[in-house]
Enzyme design. Structure first.
Site, short mmCIF file in Angstrom:
data_model
loop_
_atom_site.label_atom_id
_atom_site.label_comp_id
_atom_site.label_asym_id
_atom_site.label_seq_id
_atom_site.Cartn_x
_atom_site.Cartn_y
_atom_site.Cartn_z
N SER A 67 0.83 -1.20 0.00
CA SER A 67 0.00 0.00 0.00
C SER A 67 0.86 1.25 0.00
O SER A 67 0.57 2.22 -0.71
CB SER A 67 -0.92 0.00 1.22
OG SER A 67 -1.84 -1.08 1.18
N VAL A 68 1.92 1.23 0.80
CA VAL A 68 2.83 2.38 0.85
C VAL A 68 3.47 2.59 -0.52
O VAL A 68 3.59 3.73 -0.99
CB VAL A 68 3.91 2.16 1.93
CG1 VAL A 68 4.95 3.28 1.87
CG2 VAL A 68 3.27 2.10 3.31
N LEU A 210 19.72 4.64 5.10
CA LEU A 210 19.05 5.84 5.60
C LEU A 210 18.13 6.38 4.52
O LEU A 210 18.43 6.26 3.33
CB LEU A 210 20.07 6.91 5.99
CG LEU A 210 21.08 6.54 7.07
CD1 LEU A 210 22.14 7.63 7.20
CD2 LEU A 210 20.39 6.31 8.41
N GLU A 272 5.77 -5.25 -5.52
CA GLU A 272 5.32 -5.07 -6.90
C GLU A 272 6.40 -5.59 -7.84
O GLU A 272 7.45 -4.96 -8.00
CB GLU A 272 5.05 -3.60 -7.18
CG GLU A 272 4.58 -3.31 -8.60
CD GLU A 272 3.17 -3.80 -8.88
OE1 GLU A 272 2.81 -3.90 -10.06
OE2 GLU A 272 2.43 -4.07 -7.91
#
Length: 300
Positions: A67-68, A210, A272
């Site tokens: 979803s993100v 990071l 994905e």
């Protein structure tokens, strides 16, 4: 100060009472929070476009890493680096949120909107975008072939179980990797391109990555037959916390890199899968603004 935001909630979480209570409480604090629930592929991207057209600048992803990724893709296609993203972790593994130490309690995750949003990078692969990690090789097969039923029952451990049961089927891929002051060519078993630190239900492929350094971490596991025993050790609990304990990976940190493969390779972008023989990867610095907790380990 009152916040105006849109929560895009994964359809499987529509009846989540903790989310419902958090939304009601947030609204009672005087904030404007609209909610849309996904039903089918493409809904998240459509909701993002509708939200931006209606003046929303803050989008909340209520779901897992997939979803993100979908929402990140839609935000990046808009091209506005001032857009803001928050996460309520509701997926199976929640790899990005876990590494970022975002609480799995919806109310606590939503409260991060009270903090300043931090400029963060997004990684582009050809014309696709991801926030957390791209994986290739054996690791990709594990992630894409783990059944939904197994994930529902076992959570992140499902990826581990799938990896162990398929261990005898490991096949290497061949690739040529080239970036500034870095070049490597050969057969490899697994590949990680990390903006975040972990994928596949807790496998820390890029433990020092990071999200705000303008770079992505590269982890390549060469297909050295003498190291196959070490690969198996990656799936036990101790090694999963320290994947470099045997010095298995080739590592670097780059802002751009090109991967070429003689045959089409699957690359998994936060769930994905895409397939190609050429991948152009680029870190887009300060592409989005993320709501992250104080002391977030992903911030340098």
């Amino acid at each position: 100060m009152s916040k105006k935001a849109l929560l895009i909630l994964h359809g499987k979480q529509a009846d989540n009472q903790s989310v419902r209570n958090a939304v009601i409480d947030w609204r009672n604090q005087g904030h404007e929070l609209a909610v849309r629930v996904t039903w089918e592929g493409g809904d998240a991207e459509r909701y993002v476009r509708e939200a931006l057209d209606n003046g929303f600048k803050t989008i909340i992803a209520g779901g897992g890493d997939g979803s993100v990724r979908d929402i990140t893709q839609a935000l990046m296609e808009n091209g506005n680096s001032e857009l803001e993203l928050a996460i309520i972790p509701l997926g199976t593994a929640n790899d990005f949120a876990t590494a970022a130490e975002v609480s799995e309690e919806p109310a606590d995750a939503l409260s991060l909107l009270n903090r300043p949003a931090q400029p963060c990078d997004v990684i582009r692969v050809n014309n696709h975008y991801f926030l957390n990690m791209a994986t290739g090789g054996f690791g990709t097969e594990v992630t894409t072939q783990t059944s939904e039923e197994l994930k529902k029952m076992l959570g992140g451990a499902a990826y581990l179980l799938t990896g162990l049961t398929r261990f005898s089927e490991i096949e290497s891929a061949k690739g040529h990797f080239k970036g500034e002051d870095f070049e490597w060519e050969g057969d490899f078993l697994a590949l990680g391109l990390g903006n975040g630190r972990q994928a596949g239900g807790g496998q820390r492929l890029c433990p020092d990555a990071l999200v705000n350094d303008g770079l992505f971490d590269v982890a390549i596991l060469p297909a050295d037959m003498d190291l196959l025993a070490g690969v198996k050790e990656l799936f036990d609990s101790e090694a999963r916390q320290d994947p470099d304990q045997e010095g298995l990976f080739v590592r670097t940190r780059l802002s751009e890199m090109k991967i070429e493969t003689p045959t089409p390779m699957n690359l998994n972008l936060d769930g994905e899968p895409i397939q190609n023989t050429t991948f152009q990867i680029q870190a887009i610095r300060n592409a989005l603004r993320l709501y992250l907790p104080e002391g977030c380990p992903l911030l340098g």
